[in-house]
Design an enzyme around this catalytic site. Structure first.
Site, PDB file in Angstrom:
ATOM      1  CG  ASN A 232      -2.165  -0.752   1.088  1.00  0.00           C
ATOM      2  OD1 ASN A 232      -2.708  -0.834  -0.003  1.00  0.00           O
ATOM      3  ND2 ASN A 232      -2.634  -1.325   2.170  1.00  0.00           N
ATOM      4  CG  ASP A 241      -8.867  -1.137  -2.272  1.00  0.00           C
ATOM      5  OD1 ASP A 241      -8.370  -1.561  -1.219  1.00  0.00           O
ATOM      6  OD2 ASP A 241      -9.636  -0.164  -2.325  1.00  0.00           O
ATOM      7  CD  GLU A 267      -3.488  -8.025   5.926  1.00  0.00           C
ATOM      8  OE1 GLU A 267      -4.252  -8.274   6.899  1.00  0.00           O
ATOM      9  OE2 GLU A 267      -2.349  -8.523   5.820  1.00  0.00           O
TER      10      GLU A 267
HETATM   11  P1  GH3 Z   1       2.407  -9.324   7.390  1.00  0.00           P
HETATM   12  O1  GH3 Z   1       3.208  -9.946   6.311  1.00  0.00           O
HETATM   13  O2  GH3 Z   1       2.990  -9.527   8.718  1.00  0.00           O
HETATM   14  O3  GH3 Z   1       0.980  -9.753   7.344  1.00  0.00           O
HETATM   15  O4  GH3 Z   1       2.451  -7.730   7.118  1.00  0.00           O
HETATM   16  P2  GH3 Z   1       1.275  -6.797   6.686  1.00  0.00           P
HETATM   17  O5  GH3 Z   1       1.859  -5.489   6.318  1.00  0.00           O
HETATM   18  O6  GH3 Z   1       0.456  -7.474   5.654  1.00  0.00           O
HETATM   19  O7  GH3 Z   1       0.404  -6.728   7.991  1.00  0.00           O
HETATM   20  P3  GH3 Z   1      -0.187  -5.527   8.809  1.00  0.00           P
HETATM   21  O8  GH3 Z   1      -1.224  -6.134   9.711  1.00  0.00           O
HETATM   22  O9  GH3 Z   1       0.911  -4.730   9.455  1.00  0.00           O
HETATM   23  O10 GH3 Z   1      -0.874  -4.595   7.768  1.00  0.00           O
HETATM   24  C1  GH3 Z   1      -2.009  -4.946   7.079  1.00  0.00           C
HETATM   25  C2  GH3 Z   1      -2.221  -3.907   6.031  1.00  0.00           C
HETATM   26  O11 GH3 Z   1      -3.342  -4.220   5.211  1.00  0.00           O
HETATM   27  C3  GH3 Z   1      -2.489  -2.540   6.610  1.00  0.00           C
HETATM   28  C4  GH3 Z   1      -3.768  -2.102   5.978  1.00  0.00           C
HETATM   29  O12 GH3 Z   1      -3.745  -0.782   5.548  1.00  0.00           O
HETATM   30  C5  GH3 Z   1      -3.912  -3.020   4.803  1.00  0.00           C
HETATM   31  N1  GH3 Z   1      -5.323  -3.194   4.464  1.00  0.00           N
HETATM   32  C6  GH3 Z   1      -6.297  -3.727   5.225  1.00  0.00           C
HETATM   33  N2  GH3 Z   1      -7.486  -3.657   4.575  1.00  0.00           N
HETATM   34  C7  GH3 Z   1      -7.243  -3.095   3.374  1.00  0.00           C
HETATM   35  C8  GH3 Z   1      -8.073  -2.746   2.258  1.00  0.00           C
HETATM   36  O13 GH3 Z   1      -9.282  -2.952   2.233  1.00  0.00           O
HETATM   37  N3  GH3 Z   1      -7.468  -2.170   1.191  1.00  0.00           N
HETATM   38  C9  GH3 Z   1      -6.112  -1.921   1.166  1.00  0.00           C
HETATM   39  N4  GH3 Z   1      -5.597  -1.378   0.093  1.00  0.00           N
HETATM   40  N5  GH3 Z   1      -5.335  -2.218   2.216  1.00  0.00           N
HETATM   41  C10 GH3 Z   1      -5.878  -2.782   3.296  1.00  0.00           C
HETATM   42 MG    MG Z   2      -0.606  -9.270   6.125  1.00  0.00          MG
HETATM   43 MG    MG Z   3      -3.092  -9.291   8.692  1.00  0.00          MG
END
Ligand code: GH3
Ligand code: MG
Ligand code: MG
Length: 349
Positions: A232, A241, A267
């Protein structure tokens, strides 16, 4: 400025996945806002401000920010409106509309039936009258008159029955439309808006049913996209997305309307593999992982690659006396193991 997401993992009724600490943090940030705008701390107002500070509900956040920007007050009426529209996904209004539509059709149909019944009664009494007069009739002119009366009564009956038929056909059409609308309301209550998979609320209900069914054997796979925050940050939320939608499409394809695929959280996605043991599930999850890791994802409309995106997976299999929570906890532990071992892998417990 708060981080803004493009979409909230939608669920009706709303489901909140925040851990204890995140939820407490939201509470700490929401309460001053409830006080600042002098809205009483009731569940409706709290839900609105809670979702506002969580940053999970972009549409709600935008609606509030727009009002604040224009110095418009946030009264209890406003929070009630925002609650119904953005927290309850407009469901009360949609239900209301289909209910009123249904009531209108039923009222119309009843009034048309009553009208036809009144005509039928009137004609039938006219016909009996003509019949008794006919029995005593010995005059050609009177006979002509009676035949005319009988004809007119029968014509009236035919016309009224034809009218009723076409009114009923129109009502049937209306009812079909309302049924489709109700199906659409039901569908959007169960579906995640971004990915089209089941939402968390619907997934939880499916899992509860499966756990309640004795002798049902199935596995759960939890998928968590790797380093998604980084993706992101590098390419923006819209690209994020699209990647979520791409991954969800792989799951939907594998589920083949047999297994149950859902958006579990931001995610994170989940899949229930029915009639599958750990080994089958492992093989399918492994193929999903590989397919995703081997995808050459590009930014839309350009040749710029976004690099390799991967997913980590944790699997668990239903045990006797398992609760949904126990099954999820085992899959979550296995998922944690996959992350700890370097991501882009599948583990089971
Ligand atoms: P890890 O490998 O440990 O899972 O790292 P990560 O960065 O995937 O995990 P973290 O929980 O730190 O971050 C999850 C990210 O997912 C942060 C958040 O902004 C993003 N995210 C969650 N929902 C959505 C969404 O609907 N759309 C987008 N674009 N991003 C999303
Ligand atoms: Mg993740
Ligand atoms: Mg996660």
């Amino acid at each position: 400025m708060r981080e803004k997401r493009v979409s909230k993992p939608s669920s009706f009724p709303p489901v909140y996945n925040h851990e204890f600490q995140q939820a407490s943090e939201n509470l700490r940030r929401a309460l001053p806002l409830v006080n600042q705008y002098q809205t009483p701390v009731n569940p409706v107002n709290y839900a609105v401000w809670y979702e506002y500070v969580s940053g999970d509900n972009a549409d709600l956040t935008n609606a509030i920010d727009t009002r604040l920007h224009k110095n418009e007050p946030i009264t209890t009426e406003v929070t009630q409106y925002l609650y119904e529209k953005y927290v309850l996904m407009g469901m009360p209004e949609r239900m209301d509309r289909t209910n009123s539509g249904l009531k209108l059709v039923v009222d119309n149909t009843l009034s048309n039936i009553n009208k036809a019944e009144a005509t039928a009664t009137q004609c039938s009494s006219g016909l009996s009258q003509s019949q008794s007069l006919l029995e005593k009739c010995d005059d050609v002119e009177q006979l002509k008159y009676l035949v005319g009366e009988i004809l007119s009564n029968t014509q009236q009956l035919t016309q009224s029955s034809n009218e009723l038929k076409s009114e009923l056909a129109r009502s049937t059409e209306e009812i079909m439309k309302l049924r489709e609308e109700l199906e659409a309301v039901k569908h959007s209550a169960r579906t995640d808006g971004l990915t089209g998979l089941l939402n968390r609320g619907a997934f939880d209900r499916e899992l509860r049913h499966l756990c309640d069914e004795k002798d049902m054997h199935f596995s759960l796979a939890l998928f968590d996209l790797d380093h998604f925050k980084r993706l992101n940050d590098s390419f923006g939320h819209l690209v994020g997305d699209k990647v979520l939608q791409y991954f969800a499409a792989i799951l939907a394809d594998v589920s083949d309307d047999i297994h149950i695929a859902a958006r579990f959280g931001g995610e994170e996605m989940a899949m229930l593999f029915l009639h599958s043991n750990l080994e089958d599930t492992f093989l399918i999850a492994e193929s999903i992982r590989q397919k995703f890791a081997n995808s050459r994802l590009k930014k839309k409309g350009s040749d710029e690659s976004i690099g390799q995106v991967t997913v980590s997976v944790g699997i668990s299999h239903i045990q006797p006396h398992d609760t949904p929570r126990m099954l999820i906890e085992r899959a979550d532990k296995a998922l944690y193991k996959s992350k700890a071992e370097g991501r882009n892998r599948v583990n089971f417990l």
